[in-house]
Design a protein around this motif. Structure first.
Motif, PDB file in Angstrom:
ATOM      1  N   UNK A  58     -34.449 -53.275  62.599  1.00  0.00           N
ATOM      2  CA  UNK A  58     -33.927 -54.248  63.555  1.00  0.00           C
ATOM      3  C   UNK A  58     -33.129 -53.543  64.649  1.00  0.00           C
ATOM      4  N   UNK A  59     -32.315 -52.563  64.261  1.00  0.00           N
ATOM      5  CA  UNK A  59     -31.447 -51.888  65.213  1.00  0.00           C
ATOM      6  C   UNK A  59     -32.208 -50.917  66.121  1.00  0.00           C
ATOM      7  N   UNK A  60     -33.153 -50.196  65.553  1.00  0.00           N
ATOM      8  CA  UNK A  60     -33.775 -49.099  66.297  1.00  0.00           C
ATOM      9  C   UNK A  60     -35.239 -49.345  66.653  1.00  0.00           C
ATOM     10  N   UNK A  61     -35.826 -50.374  66.086  1.00  0.00           N
ATOM     11  CA  UNK A  61     -37.199 -50.710  66.451  1.00  0.00           C
ATOM     12  C   UNK A  61     -38.260 -50.094  65.558  1.00  0.00           C
ATOM     13  N   UNK A  62     -37.952 -48.986  64.867  1.00  0.00           N
ATOM     14  CA  UNK A  62     -38.932 -48.405  63.949  1.00  0.00           C
ATOM     15  C   UNK A  62     -38.204 -47.633  62.847  1.00  0.00           C
ATOM     16  N   UNK A  63     -38.972 -47.194  61.870  1.00  0.00           N
ATOM     17  CA  UNK A  63     -38.369 -46.561  60.690  1.00  0.00           C
ATOM     18  C   UNK A  63     -39.469 -45.867  59.924  1.00  0.00           C
ATOM     19  N   UNK A  64     -39.113 -44.800  59.217  1.00  0.00           N
ATOM     20  CA  UNK A  64     -40.092 -44.131  58.374  1.00  0.00           C
ATOM     21  C   UNK A  64     -39.402 -43.455  57.204  1.00  0.00           C
ATOM     22  N   UNK A  65     -40.151 -43.350  56.106  1.00  0.00           N
ATOM     23  CA  UNK A  65     -39.630 -42.689  54.908  1.00  0.00           C
ATOM     24  C   UNK A  65     -40.815 -42.227  54.074  1.00  0.00           C
ATOM     25  N   UNK A  66     -40.709 -41.008  53.521  1.00  0.00           N
ATOM     26  CA  UNK A  66     -41.830 -40.422  52.785  1.00  0.00           C
ATOM     27  C   UNK A  66     -41.732 -40.571  51.271  1.00  0.00           C
ATOM     28  N   UNK A  67     -40.648 -41.106  50.777  1.00  0.00           N
ATOM     29  CA  UNK A  67     -40.455 -41.122  49.323  1.00  0.00           C
ATOM     30  C   UNK A  67     -40.070 -42.506  48.814  1.00  0.00           C
ATOM     31  N   UNK A  68     -40.702 -43.528  49.353  1.00  0.00           N
ATOM     32  CA  UNK A  68     -40.374 -44.897  48.957  1.00  0.00           C
ATOM     33  C   UNK A  68     -41.520 -45.472  48.137  1.00  0.00           C
ATOM     34  N   UNK A  69     -41.341 -45.555  46.834  1.00  0.00           N
ATOM     35  CA  UNK A  69     -42.393 -46.049  45.956  1.00  0.00           C
ATOM     36  C   UNK A  69     -42.473 -47.576  46.031  1.00  0.00           C
ATOM     37  N   UNK A  70     -43.692 -48.097  45.859  1.00  0.00           N
ATOM     38  CA  UNK A  70     -43.921 -49.539  45.857  1.00  0.00           C
ATOM     39  C   UNK A  70     -44.388 -49.963  44.471  1.00  0.00           C
ATOM     40  N   UNK A  71     -43.835 -51.082  43.990  1.00  0.00           N
ATOM     41  CA  UNK A  71     -44.257 -51.580  42.681  1.00  0.00           C
ATOM     42  C   UNK A  71     -45.376 -52.588  42.850  1.00  0.00           C
ATOM     43  N   UNK A  72     -46.513 -52.316  42.205  1.00  0.00           N
ATOM     44  CA  UNK A  72     -47.640 -53.238  42.245  1.00  0.00           C
ATOM     45  C   UNK A  72     -47.416 -54.380  41.259  1.00  0.00           C
ATOM     46  N   UNK A  73     -48.276 -55.357  41.318  1.00  0.00           N
ATOM     47  CA  UNK A  73     -48.136 -56.544  40.470  1.00  0.00           C
ATOM     48  C   UNK A  73     -48.168 -56.205  38.986  1.00  0.00           C
ATOM     49  N   UNK A  74     -48.952 -55.183  38.620  1.00  0.00           N
ATOM     50  CA  UNK A  74     -49.062 -54.802  37.212  1.00  0.00           C
ATOM     51  C   UNK A  74     -47.927 -53.898  36.742  1.00  0.00           C
ATOM     52  N   UNK A  75     -46.937 -53.658  37.614  1.00  0.00           N
ATOM     53  CA  UNK A  75     -45.784 -52.861  37.231  1.00  0.00           C
ATOM     54  C   UNK A  75     -45.900 -51.389  37.537  1.00  0.00           C
TER      55      UNK A  75
END
Length: 334
Positions: free
Chosen positions: A77-94
């Motif tokens: 919101x503040x800067x308009x963009x963002x990036x990160x290389x180590x952000x894991x996402x949890x899928x529906x199956x865990x």
């Protein structure tokens, strides 16, 4: 409002571009924190369908990184963009998927949103693994070339036993060099199409039995002399060798039999039978490639054997297993 914000309407061009992006992409409503849209790649990665995705919140995908997620939204919101290389996402199956996340602030569909693009890092890691395999194959080929020279030197000795063993080493090393060559030429370990030829199964079974490294296990062959199959000889050799090694790895195995028969319908089969303690309960319902014979085993040998059998229009199956042993069967066309 950040500089350079795009005002996009719900039009076919944007919808098509969003849906067809190769990487997973989601639109997160800033006010509610819910996912408003997810493209096909995101639905596949996260395991949600069209009907479910609208009820998913960003924190459901990153429950383990809520502080990072909050900072992520604020930064966008503040800067308009963002990036990160180590952000894991949890899928529906865990399952947690390692990811590289890129995001930007966007006004679309009449909402203030964050467009988040999620790149599955497992793809990159597989590519790195493939490159590592090629490097290992290159160096291993050089090592094997030295082994060939040593075996050729031994084959000149007068002792018939030494000559026989040296010839066996040469045959095995030549086979290994060819596998390295294929992985280097195509950048993967993909198998070539088989080259079918008539195979004398009894002779092949005895040849493979002689290559089993363990001297504590007795291998017997009971295959009719007239039994032949129409298949790729090298690939059938690999099937049998992997099955023999798999059997030898079972703790308590002292004897392995290779039996064979020819059926009236044109099919031939070879059975590899051990006297080990058998497979874990429930193994009868699994494909051979899903089994690991010993603690810490990968099951890769059975996977290779199953793949080779399928390539040759045959089949690998687990016939039976129990406290007195296990029997795998390879079907081959005549």
């Amino acid at each position: 409002m950040p500089q350079g914000v795009s005002e996009l309407n719900r039009d076919d061009n944007f919808a098509k571009l969003f849906e067809r992006m190769a990487d997973a992409a989601v639109l997160i409503d800033i006010e509610t924190g819910t996912i408003q849209e997810a493209n096909a790649a995101a639905r596949g990665l996260l395991g949600y369908g069209h009907a479910d995705i609208g009820r998913v919140r960003a924190q459901d995908i990153h429950p383990h990184e809520l502080a990072v997620l909050t900072q992520f939204i604020d930064d966008v919101i503040q800067h308009g963009d963002w990036e990160r290389d180590d952000m894991a996402c949890r899928a529906r199956d865990g399952v947690f998927v390692p990811a590289r996340v890129r995001a930007t602030y966007i006004e679309v569909f009449g909402r203030r949103c964050v467009l988040s693009v999620i790149h599955d890092l497992r793809t990159d890691r597989l590519a790195e693994l493939g490159q590592a395999v090629r490097k290992v194959s290159h160096d291993l080929r050089n090592v094997l070339a030295n082994a060939v020279m040593l075996a050729e030197t031994l084959s000149t000795r007068d002792d018939p036993q030494v000559q026989r063993l040296a010839q066996g080493v040469l045959t095995s090393v030549d086979r290994a060099i060819e596998m390295c060559r294929r992985s280097l030429s195509v950048g993967s370990a993909a198998e070539p199409e088989p080259t079918p030829e008539p195979i004398a199964l009894a002779a092949l079974a005895r040849e493979v039995a002689s290559e089993l490294p363990s001297r504590d296990i007795r291998v017997t062959v009971d295959v009719p002399a007239e039994a032949t199959a129409q298949a790729d000889r090298q690939q059938v050799h690999r099937i049998l060798l992997n099955l023999l090694r798999n059997a030898a790895d079972a703790a308590g195995t002292s004897r392995i039999r290779i039996d064979g028969a020819v059926r009236d319908d044109g099919w031939r089969y070879l059975d590899v039978i051990d006297d080990g303690p058998g497979l874990p309960a429930g193994a009868e319902n699994a494909r051979p490639s899903e089994l690991a014979r010993r603690s810490g085993g990968t099951g890769l040998g059975l996977q290779i054997a199953e793949e080779m059998a399928t390539l040759n229009a045959g089949q690998l199956s687990l016939v039976d297993t129990g406290a007195t042993g296990t029997r795998f069967r390879v079907w081959l066309p005549g």
